[in-house]
Design a protein around this motif. Structure first.
Motif, PDB file in Angstrom:
ATOM      1  N   ILE A 142       0.940  -1.121   0.341  1.00  0.00           N
ATOM      2  CA  ILE A 142       0.245   0.147   0.072  1.00  0.00           C
ATOM      3  C   ILE A 142       0.827   0.988   0.368  1.00  0.00           C
ATOM      4  N   ALA A 143       0.540   2.508  -0.566  1.00  0.00           N
ATOM      5  CA  ALA A 143       1.227   3.158  -0.928  1.00  0.00           C
ATOM      6  C   ALA A 143       1.776   4.305   0.548  1.00  0.00           C
ATOM      7  N   ALA A 144       2.551   4.491   0.542  1.00  0.00           N
ATOM      8  CA  ALA A 144       3.063   5.470   2.208  1.00  0.00           C
ATOM      9  C   ALA A 144       2.144   6.039   2.535  1.00  0.00           C
ATOM     10  N   THR A 145       2.101   6.883   0.765  1.00  0.00           N
ATOM     11  CA  THR A 145       0.951   8.267   1.771  1.00  0.00           C
ATOM     12  C   THR A 145       0.007   8.258   1.659  1.00  0.00           C
ATOM     13  N   ASN A 167      -4.871   5.066  10.501  1.00  0.00           N
ATOM     14  CA  ASN A 167      -5.494   4.896   9.989  1.00  0.00           C
ATOM     15  C   ASN A 167      -5.076   4.839   8.340  1.00  0.00           C
ATOM     16  N   VAL A 168      -5.468   3.990   7.403  1.00  0.00           N
ATOM     17  CA  VAL A 168      -5.886   3.614   6.244  1.00  0.00           C
ATOM     18  C   VAL A 168      -6.893   4.356   5.094  1.00  0.00           C
ATOM     19  N   ALA A 169      -7.197   4.786   4.396  1.00  0.00           N
ATOM     20  CA  ALA A 169      -8.383   5.493   3.934  1.00  0.00           C
ATOM     21  C   ALA A 169      -9.733   5.490   4.739  1.00  0.00           C
ATOM     22  N   GLU A 174      -4.379  -0.924  12.470  1.00  0.00           N
ATOM     23  CA  GLU A 174      -4.836  -2.344  12.840  1.00  0.00           C
ATOM     24  C   GLU A 174      -5.864  -2.934  12.590  1.00  0.00           C
ATOM     25  N   GLU A 175      -6.593  -2.599  11.510  1.00  0.00           N
ATOM     26  CA  GLU A 175      -8.235  -3.441  11.061  1.00  0.00           C
ATOM     27  C   GLU A 175      -7.358  -3.247   9.771  1.00  0.00           C
ATOM     28  N   PHE A 176      -6.501  -2.635   8.969  1.00  0.00           N
ATOM     29  CA  PHE A 176      -6.671  -2.692   7.427  1.00  0.00           C
ATOM     30  C   PHE A 176      -5.464  -3.590   7.650  1.00  0.00           C
TER      31      PHE A 176
END
Length: 290
Positions: A142-145, A167-169, A174-176
């Motif tokens: 997943i892109a670091a940005t 978070n990611v998006a 932790e969940e992603f």
């Protein structure tokens, strides 16, 4: 849009293509090349505009297997002489400390110089946070940005990733990534120990911190109002601490109110106590007790 290779139109700046197998590729799109060229030129110009005056005095590099705290006594005299020699300064002066142990030295510089706290800050855990995001990016493609997570505390052995607030998006980190406690420890340790591995291999970490200084400098001078992980004054803990902060041309305009778990709070409190002791010990080495 036409594709370009690494010829005369390629910028040569490596990047990780989102969704790739993790390999590093060269810049392929002409507009991407122009973007990189502009960014490199702009950030370089702003870094060059920053006055750097150490009077021929240089902070000592960290030796192999040497703790950042042991490095303190070797650097504090140099720091004191620099802080006193630059005075007086203009009211809009900003000071960025890039020397270890950075949290302690940043507070010492502010106390010795008397420059307002919001205008004195250190590189803190900015590079550590970038390494954490890169580690997650490389492991999970997943892109670091798009990975928003932070490392706070004291740059070094008392830093801690804030897994609970990342978070990611908008999905919790932790969940992603479905992180187990073992995963979190391995990733956090990898980010923390990266500096030791680099120093062991080539003696210092010039390039990583150099890139961070360029980005931080551009953020301040261009008045971006972005959030960076800096060593900055934290009133709750009564010391300088590596923490997410909003930056502008006026310096640090505020810190982010991050919610910590019980375990994270314990580590941050220990880090703060270590920083306060380090500052006190540097100013009064014979009277300090932790």
């Amino acid at each position: 849009m036409r594709r370009r290779g690494h010829g005369s139109s390629g910028c040569g700046v490596p990047y990780r293509h989102p969704g790739s197998d993790g390999g590093i590729q060269g810049c392929e799109q002409r507009v991407h090349c122009y973007h990189h060229r502009w960014r490199k030129a702009e950030e370089g110009r702003y870094v060059e505009s920053i006055h750097k005056d150490t009077g021929g005095r240089h902070f000592k590099n960290k030796k192999k297997s040497e703790t950042r705290e042991a490095l303190l006594q070797r650097n504090v005299r140099i720091l004191s002489s620099i802080a006193k020699s630059i005075l007086p300064v203009k009211d809009d002066t900003l000071v960025l400390l890039v020397a270890n142990p950075v949290d302690i030295l940043t507070q010492l510089f502010q106390e010795i110089s008397g420059i307002p706290r919001e205008r004195v800050f250190g590189s803190g855990t900015f590079l550590d946070t970038m390494r954490l995001r890169t580690e997650l990016s490389m492991r999970y493609n997943i892109a670091a940005t798009h990975i928003h997570t932070y490392i706070v505390g004291m740059h070094g052995d008392l830093q801690i990733p804030l897994w609970g607030v990342g978070n990611v998006a908008s999905v919790p980190v932790e969940e992603f990534f479905r992180l187990t406690e073992k995963d979190k420890k391995a990733i956090g340790d990898a980010a923390r120990d990266k500096a030791y591995k680099i120093i062991s291999a080539k003696g210092s970490t010039y390039y990583g911190i150099g890139a961070c200084v360029a980005k931080l400098s551009a953020g301040f001078t261009q008045n971006r109002h972005q959030i960076y992980q800096l060593s900055t004054w934290h009133p709750q803990y009564g010391c300088y601490l590596s923490w997410p902060a909003v930056v502008s041309k006026k310096g640090v305009s505020g810190i982010v109110p991050v919610a910590l778990t019980v375990k994270e709070t314990e580590i941050v409190k220990k880090a703060a106590a270590t920083i306060r002791f380090g500052v006190k010990n540097a100013l009064n080495p014979k009277k300090s007790k932790l």
